[in-house]
Write an enzyme that holds these catalytic residues in place. Sequence first.
Site, PDB file in Angstrom:
ATOM      1  NE  ARG A 267      -2.422   0.895   3.638  1.00  0.00           N
ATOM      2  CZ  ARG A 267      -3.171   1.338   4.637  1.00  0.00           C
ATOM      3  NH1 ARG A 267      -4.483   1.339   4.517  1.00  0.00           N
ATOM      4  NH2 ARG A 267      -2.638   1.759   5.739  1.00  0.00           N
TER       5      ARG A 267
ATOM      6  CB  THR B 112      -1.732   7.197  -3.234  1.00  0.00           C
ATOM      7  OG1 THR B 112      -1.157   5.877  -3.309  1.00  0.00           O
ATOM      8  CG2 THR B 112      -0.805   8.191  -3.930  1.00  0.00           C
TER       9      THR B 112
ATOM     10  CG  ASP C 103       2.637  -2.217   9.149  1.00  0.00           C
ATOM     11  OD1 ASP C 103       2.693  -1.289   8.333  1.00  0.00           O
ATOM     12  OD2 ASP C 103       2.854  -3.416   8.825  1.00  0.00           O
TER      13      ASP C 103
ATOM     14  CG  ASP D 299       6.270  -2.610   9.964  1.00  0.00           C
ATOM     15  OD1 ASP D 299       6.883  -3.121   9.010  1.00  0.00           O
ATOM     16  OD2 ASP D 299       6.003  -1.396  10.037  1.00  0.00           O
TER      17      ASP D 299
HETATM   18  C1  PRP Z   1      -1.177  -4.166   4.760  1.00  0.00           C
HETATM   19  C2  PRP Z   1      -2.075  -5.373   4.966  1.00  0.00           C
HETATM   20  C3  PRP Z   1      -2.933  -5.363   3.741  1.00  0.00           C
HETATM   21  C4  PRP Z   1      -3.093  -3.885   3.476  1.00  0.00           C
HETATM   22  C5  PRP Z   1      -4.474  -3.473   3.940  1.00  0.00           C
HETATM   23  O1  PRP Z   1      -0.174  -4.476   3.896  1.00  0.00           O
HETATM   24  O2  PRP Z   1      -1.349  -6.562   5.153  1.00  0.00           O
HETATM   25  O3  PRP Z   1      -2.353  -6.002   2.627  1.00  0.00           O
HETATM   26  O4  PRP Z   1      -2.093  -3.204   4.240  1.00  0.00           O
HETATM   27  O5  PRP Z   1      -4.709  -2.154   3.639  1.00  0.00           O
HETATM   28  P1  PRP Z   1      -5.821  -1.691   2.612  1.00  0.00           P
HETATM   29  O6  PRP Z   1      -7.051  -2.485   2.896  1.00  0.00           O
HETATM   30  O7  PRP Z   1      -5.973  -0.235   2.910  1.00  0.00           O
HETATM   31  O8  PRP Z   1      -5.301  -1.924   1.213  1.00  0.00           O
HETATM   32  P2  PRP Z   1       1.011  -3.430   3.546  1.00  0.00           P
HETATM   33  O9  PRP Z   1       0.624  -2.609   2.368  1.00  0.00           O
HETATM   34  O10 PRP Z   1       1.400  -2.688   4.779  1.00  0.00           O
HETATM   35  O11 PRP Z   1       2.154  -4.366   3.037  1.00  0.00           O
HETATM   36  P3  PRP Z   1       3.004  -5.486   3.814  1.00  0.00           P
HETATM   37  O12 PRP Z   1       2.086  -6.656   4.059  1.00  0.00           O
HETATM   38  O13 PRP Z   1       4.067  -5.801   2.836  1.00  0.00           O
HETATM   39  O14 PRP Z   1       3.524  -4.899   5.092  1.00  0.00           O
HETATM   40  N1  URA Z   2      -2.393  -2.356   7.179  1.00  0.00           N
HETATM   41  C1  URA Z   2      -2.001  -2.768   8.407  1.00  0.00           C
HETATM   42  O1  URA Z   2      -1.053  -3.560   8.547  1.00  0.00           O
HETATM   43  N2  URA Z   2      -2.662  -2.283   9.478  1.00  0.00           N
HETATM   44  C2  URA Z   2      -3.699  -1.431   9.354  1.00  0.00           C
HETATM   45  O2  URA Z   2      -4.272  -1.030  10.385  1.00  0.00           O
HETATM   46  C3  URA Z   2      -4.073  -1.005   8.072  1.00  0.00           C
HETATM   47  C4  URA Z   2      -3.406  -1.499   7.000  1.00  0.00           C
END
Ligand code: PRP
Ligand code: URA
Length: 209
Positions: free
Chosen positions: A104, A108, A200, A203
């Site tokens: 994400r 944006t 997150d 993380d």
């Molecule tokens: C997080 C989560 C989802 C997304 C959800 O991933 O694991 O994939 O955000 O957010 P949304 O519904 O607003 O799209 P992230 O983009 O942080 O990537 P990561 O899993 O690589 O940390």
């Molecule tokens: N992605 C995450 O990992 N946590 C949130 O709360 C939203 C998006």
Amino acid sequence: MAKVYVFDHPLIQHKLTYIRDVSTGTKEFRELVDEVSTLMAFEITRDLPLQEVDVNTPVATAKSKVLAGKKLGIIPILRAGLGMVDGILKLIPAAKVGHVGLYRDPKTLQPVEYYVKLPSDIEERELIVVDPMLATGGSAVEAIHSLKKRGAKHIKFMCLIAAPEGVEVVKEAHPDVDIYIAALDEKLNEKGYIVPGLGDAGDRLYGTK
Ligand code: PRP
Ligand code: URA
């Protein structure tokens, strides 16, 4: 129209509390996500078709049931979705696993696709897309779109925590995809994080910042 199921099983709710807790460290967080994923897999597979077979017990022949051989696929959205895969495979070890890489964009909040690798026969499989978080819904919508573009026909979406905003976005974009959630939270904050959520997920699973 898509159905939304919130799993209220006490074990799922109990473990989710510790997943949310800011003082839960990486090792324990990972173990709990794995355990909750197994429990959720148990619930989500309730409607798998069965077929009757004869089995010889030490005493007699019994009419009994086995799974009717439906082909399953688990599709984690990278990265955080990976944390749910092993827990699901404990119950359905023959499932194939495909990967959709999305992140994400922090400014944006739009999903950016960077990797897709799927089983060759996804059109024949019942797919479970997994990601711990459904926030704005952008990542889930894009991942499901990516699967449909490649022929997928039967898709379920499973996450630990969802925001109401994200659920609506997925229902609107993919009315054929049922959504399975451990907890439906209150809202999103101005940074697109789920409140109260768990922070997150990527993380916390991998110890990054
Ligand atoms: C997080 C989560 C989802 C997304 C959800 O991933 O694991 O994939 O955000 O957010 P949304 O519904 O607003 O799209 P992230 O983009 O942080 O990537 P990561 O899993 O690589 O940390
Ligand atoms: N992605 C995450 O990992 N946590 C949130 O709360 C939203 C998006």
